[in-house]
Design an enzyme around this catalytic site. Structure first.
Site, PDB file in Angstrom:
ATOM      1  CB  THR A  78      -0.923   0.049   1.241  1.00  0.00           C
ATOM      2  OG1 THR A  78      -0.126  -0.106   2.408  1.00  0.00           O
ATOM      3  CG2 THR A  78      -1.983  -1.032   1.198  1.00  0.00           C
ATOM      4  CG  ASP A  79       5.211   1.196   0.587  1.00  0.00           C
ATOM      5  OD1 ASP A  79       4.798   0.547  -0.406  1.00  0.00           O
ATOM      6  OD2 ASP A  79       6.389   1.111   1.006  1.00  0.00           O
ATOM      7  CB  SER A 113      14.211 -12.797   5.668  1.00  0.00           C
ATOM      8  OG  SER A 113      14.220 -11.756   6.617  1.00  0.00           O
ATOM      9  CB  SER A 169      13.507  -3.656   6.216  1.00  0.00           C
ATOM     10  OG  SER A 169      12.294  -3.683   5.565  1.00  0.00           O
ATOM     11  CB  SER A 180      18.666  -3.520   2.100  1.00  0.00           C
ATOM     12  OG  SER A 180      17.408  -4.044   1.869  1.00  0.00           O
ATOM     13  CG  ASP A 193      11.080  -1.672   3.457  1.00  0.00           C
ATOM     14  OD1 ASP A 193       9.887  -1.847   3.761  1.00  0.00           O
ATOM     15  OD2 ASP A 193      11.621  -2.219   2.489  1.00  0.00           O
ATOM     16  CE1 TYR A 196       7.841  -3.986  -3.322  1.00  0.00           C
ATOM     17  CE2 TYR A 196       8.284  -2.365  -5.029  1.00  0.00           C
ATOM     18  CZ  TYR A 196       7.870  -2.669  -3.754  1.00  0.00           C
ATOM     19  OH  TYR A 196       7.468  -1.675  -2.904  1.00  0.00           O
TER      20      TYR A 196
HETATM   21  C1  GLA Z   1       8.962  -4.077   0.385  1.00  0.00           C
HETATM   22  C2  GLA Z   1       9.161  -2.626  -0.020  1.00  0.00           C
HETATM   23  C3  GLA Z   1       8.192  -1.708   0.723  1.00  0.00           C
HETATM   24  C4  GLA Z   1       6.750  -2.187   0.604  1.00  0.00           C
HETATM   25  C5  GLA Z   1       6.671  -3.678   0.934  1.00  0.00           C
HETATM   26  C6  GLA Z   1       5.299  -4.247   0.649  1.00  0.00           C
HETATM   27  O1  GLA Z   1       9.327  -4.236   1.723  1.00  0.00           O
HETATM   28  O2  GLA Z   1      10.484  -2.229   0.222  1.00  0.00           O
HETATM   29  O3  GLA Z   1       8.326  -0.387   0.233  1.00  0.00           O
HETATM   30  O4  GLA Z   1       6.233  -1.907  -0.658  1.00  0.00           O
HETATM   31  O5  GLA Z   1       7.616  -4.455   0.198  1.00  0.00           O
HETATM   32  O6  GLA Z   1       4.337  -3.638   1.441  1.00  0.00           O
END
Ligand code: GLA
Length: 391
Positions: free
Chosen positions: A36-37, A125, A128, A130, A174, A224
């Site tokens: 959703t971001d 995984s 986050s 990174s 993230d 993605y």
């Molecule tokens: C990854 C992306 C985020 C977000 C999520 C899914 O973590 O880095 O920005 O889009 O996927 O919600």
């Protein structure tokens, strides 16, 4: 993972003098609000108690030296600030090079430094790791180089490392969660106004368990980016008839149904997931406010089903972990968390059942897949920070 004193001693042993700043940046869990971001929607997330720790100091040399013993053993990487260069596939130093490059684009110069890095976050995984490196180095650079940026800008800078330096069109979730996370509470964020709307505590007596499927598909980046393009395609088509629509955030489930025939099947399914997630985030906050943890848990299961059927970012292993969650006592809800296509699932578990639950899910997953999963109980941690060390 070394304790703080041993870690700072290790810095001194490697570089021959004491570090001047210690920075820490946590990983994050996306609790609800999947993909959703970048659609300018809502997310419930938290920082975790695991993260990246960095000891740093200016070195007075003409180049930077960075070490990450867990990742690179005894090797020392050199960064030349005059020529930082482009990303090298698979190199952990990319995240530092990326931060330096993005600072440079904002006319912010840093001087040569030494840094030692350690992390207790599972890599690649869905927690986050990174973003934690990007945020950790950003915060580590603040004091030594006198950089003053608002926290939102630091989050955007980390996102720019992903989008522009590494070519992955991720949203802001993230880095934002790693910076704005609050100890012991979820944060509800709005990615249109880019702010934390409020904190939302989890009721007492429940914990978040992470089950890492240990499998990550290698097409993750392109999948993605194509999901993002499908979402934006859907929003544009709906916007051409409804000018208040800018992003999928503006599309209600009812509006989406009325526009279904104008979208391709894929656009419709992707949009259904995102609009459903935005709705579920709002319901989740209401349920948590009313202490209705069972209803909150059901939303997690619904979110996973929508990932599996509409967004198609689940895998057989993630589906299996969520199926297990329904059959092992103590779990109220579970879903894939983060980008998807492998990685982790999160499980809302009664604290009293935590140990038995973790053992049972580990054994059942291993029996079915022959893979030893990583199962972690996650504390809800504080966002990133950096402290100046005494000389
Ligand atoms: C990854 C992306 C985020 C977000 C999520 C899914 O973590 O880095 O920005 O889009 O996927 O919600």
């Amino acid at each position: 993972m070394l304790c703080q004193t041993d870690f700072l001693n290790a810095f001194e042993k490697y570089f021959g003098y004491r570090a001047s700043v210690l920075a820490q940046a946590p990983g994050r869990l996306e609790i609800l609000g999947n993909h959703t971001d970048y659609n300018e929607g809502f997310v419930l997330s938290c920082a975790v108690g695991f993260g990246v720790t960095i000891a740093i100091a200016e070195n007075g040399l003409d180049h930077c030296r960075v070490r990450n013993p867990e990742f690179a053993g005894d090797a020392e990487s050199i960064i030349n600030l005059e020529n930082v260069g482009s990303a090298v596939p698979g190199d952990w130093v990319n995240y530092i090079r990326g931060v330096i490059t993005e600072l440079g684009k904002r006319n912010i110069k840093i001087r040569p430094f030494d840094a030692l890095v350690q992390s207790d976050l599972p890599v690649a995984s869905g927690m986050s790791s990174s973003a934690a490196l990007e945020v950790g180095f950003s915060f580590a650079f603040k004091e030594p180089f006198g950089i003053e940026l608002a926290n939102e800008e630091w989050a955007r800078l980390g996102q720019a490392v992903e989008n522009d330096y590494l070519g992955l069109k991720t949203g802001l979730l993230d880095q934002f969660s790693s910076i704005f996370g609050q100890k012991n509470a979820l944060i509800l964020s709005d990615f249109r106004t880019v702010e934390v709307l409020r904190t939302v505590p989890l009721p007492e007596g429940y914990v978040l368990v992470v089950a890492n499927s240990m499998i990550k598909h290698n097409l993750v980046d392109s999948e993605y980016n194509s999901r993002r393009a499908e979402c934006e395609g859907a929003a544009e088509k709906i916007a051409s008839k409804h000018n208040f629509v800018k992003k999928l955030r503006d599309v209600s489930p009812a509006l989406l149904e009325s526009e279904k025939d104008n979208l391709t099947l894929l656009e419709y399914k992707r949009a259904k997931h995102v609009t459903g997630e935005c709705d579920r985030v709002k319901c989740a906050v209401e349920f948590l406010d009313k202490n209705d943890i069972n209803a909150f848990g059901r939303l997690l299961f619904e979110s996973h089903e929508s990932s599996r059927d509409n967004f198609e970012n689940s895998t057989a292993e993630l589906d299996y972990l969520v199926e297990l969650a329904k059959s092992i006592p103590g779990c109220l809800g579970a879903r894939l968390s983060g980008g998807g296509f492998g990685g982790i699932t999160i499980h809302l578990v009664r604290e009293a059942d935590k140990d038995a639950y973790m053992k049972a899910i580990r054994e059942a997953y291993k029996l079915q897949t022959n893979i030893d999963p990583q199962i972690l109980a996650c504390e809800i941690g504080q966002g990133a920070r950096a402290i100046k060390l005494e000389k």
